[in-house]
Design a protein around this motif. Sequence first.
Motif, PDB file in Angstrom:
ATOM      1  N   LEU A  11       3.558   4.132   1.247  1.00  0.00           N
ATOM      2  CA  LEU A  11       3.541   3.759  -0.010  1.00  0.00           C
ATOM      3  C   LEU A  11       3.236   4.641  -0.816  1.00  0.00           C
ATOM      4  N   LYS A  12       3.740   4.752  -2.071  1.00  0.00           N
ATOM      5  CA  LYS A  12       3.607   5.815  -3.176  1.00  0.00           C
ATOM      6  C   LYS A  12       2.373   5.398  -4.299  1.00  0.00           C
ATOM      7  N   ILE A  13       1.531   6.384  -4.656  1.00  0.00           N
ATOM      8  CA  ILE A  13       0.657   6.022  -5.516  1.00  0.00           C
ATOM      9  C   ILE A  13       1.421   5.440  -6.907  1.00  0.00           C
ATOM     10  N   GLU A  14       2.307   6.004  -7.220  1.00  0.00           N
ATOM     11  CA  GLU A  14       2.859   5.786  -8.582  1.00  0.00           C
ATOM     12  C   GLU A  14       3.591   4.081  -8.797  1.00  0.00           C
ATOM     13  N   ARG A 210     -11.827   5.616  -3.723  1.00  0.00           N
ATOM     14  CA  ARG A 210     -10.721   5.355  -4.509  1.00  0.00           C
ATOM     15  C   ARG A 210     -10.118   4.166  -3.868  1.00  0.00           C
ATOM     16  N   LEU A 211      -9.799   3.055  -4.541  1.00  0.00           N
ATOM     17  CA  LEU A 211      -9.136   1.841  -4.310  1.00  0.00           C
ATOM     18  C   LEU A 211      -8.008   1.702  -4.726  1.00  0.00           C
ATOM     19  N   VAL A 212      -6.698   1.596  -3.945  1.00  0.00           N
ATOM     20  CA  VAL A 212      -5.554   1.594  -4.623  1.00  0.00           C
ATOM     21  C   VAL A 212      -4.760   0.135  -3.947  1.00  0.00           C
ATOM     22  N   ILE A 213      -4.058  -0.515  -4.733  1.00  0.00           N
ATOM     23  CA  ILE A 213      -3.284  -1.933  -4.302  1.00  0.00           C
ATOM     24  C   ILE A 213      -1.866  -1.891  -4.679  1.00  0.00           C
ATOM     25  N   TRP A 214      -1.179  -2.322  -3.894  1.00  0.00           N
ATOM     26  CA  TRP A 214       0.226  -2.525  -4.026  1.00  0.00           C
ATOM     27  C   TRP A 214       0.978  -3.938  -3.726  1.00  0.00           C
ATOM     28  N   ASP A 215       1.637  -4.276  -4.662  1.00  0.00           N
ATOM     29  CA  ASP A 215       2.481  -5.452  -4.153  1.00  0.00           C
ATOM     30  C   ASP A 215       3.416  -5.537  -2.916  1.00  0.00           C
TER      31      ASP A 215
END
Length: 217
Positions: A11-14, A210-215
């Motif tokens: 998964l990519k941050i962008e 840091r928390l990052v979420i993807w659909d």
Amino acid sequence: MHGFIRKESDLKIEDAIYDEVIDAGKGWMRVLYPGQSLRIIDLEGNQAVDTLFYDMTNPEDHYGAVTTIVMQKNIYLTTGSILRTESGKPLLEITADMTGRHDTLGGACSSQSNTVRYGHEKMYMHNCRDTFMLLLANSNSGLTKRDLAPNVNFFMNVPVTKAGGLKFDDGVSAPGNYVELKALEQTMVMISNCPQLNNPCNAYNPTPIRLVIWDPA
């Protein structure tokens, strides 16, 4: 599965739908929907991230440490681990992990445990249990203090001694390491970014995450 299974994420941050930094000692609460992925990033290394999980179709069926440990035959979590509820229902899967071992036994710090482990004068210090209760009090989740459950301590190093005791050792993470979980059910995630100043797991220096979420793709 008994060892470290290192796996980087694709998964990519962008492409993320959510990206936030949580300071040490702060809490975070959010529902993940099936297929969504949550990445927890240890920004400065060796920070303990106390995390609770609830099945939102049946909130009483929260993450079960014993069930998870027994069904995977391993007391630690890493890539491929399935986090299960007390009934055995799969809630989330760890799909990527750069650290390789996350604690399921140490529990969350509280004013009571600080007193027992480190001295009566530590009772006033902020702790994860207080953070969890504050999150619940300010939410409309319907969960209460009675719903506090076993937690996962991501990035925390708690070896089991030959005598069967627990040791709170120096952390095994490093700056930028992360763990990534994919929701299998509608899951409430509640995090206390641990403020603990009394044990070496976070080098006595709580730091942001840091928390990052993807659909789902």
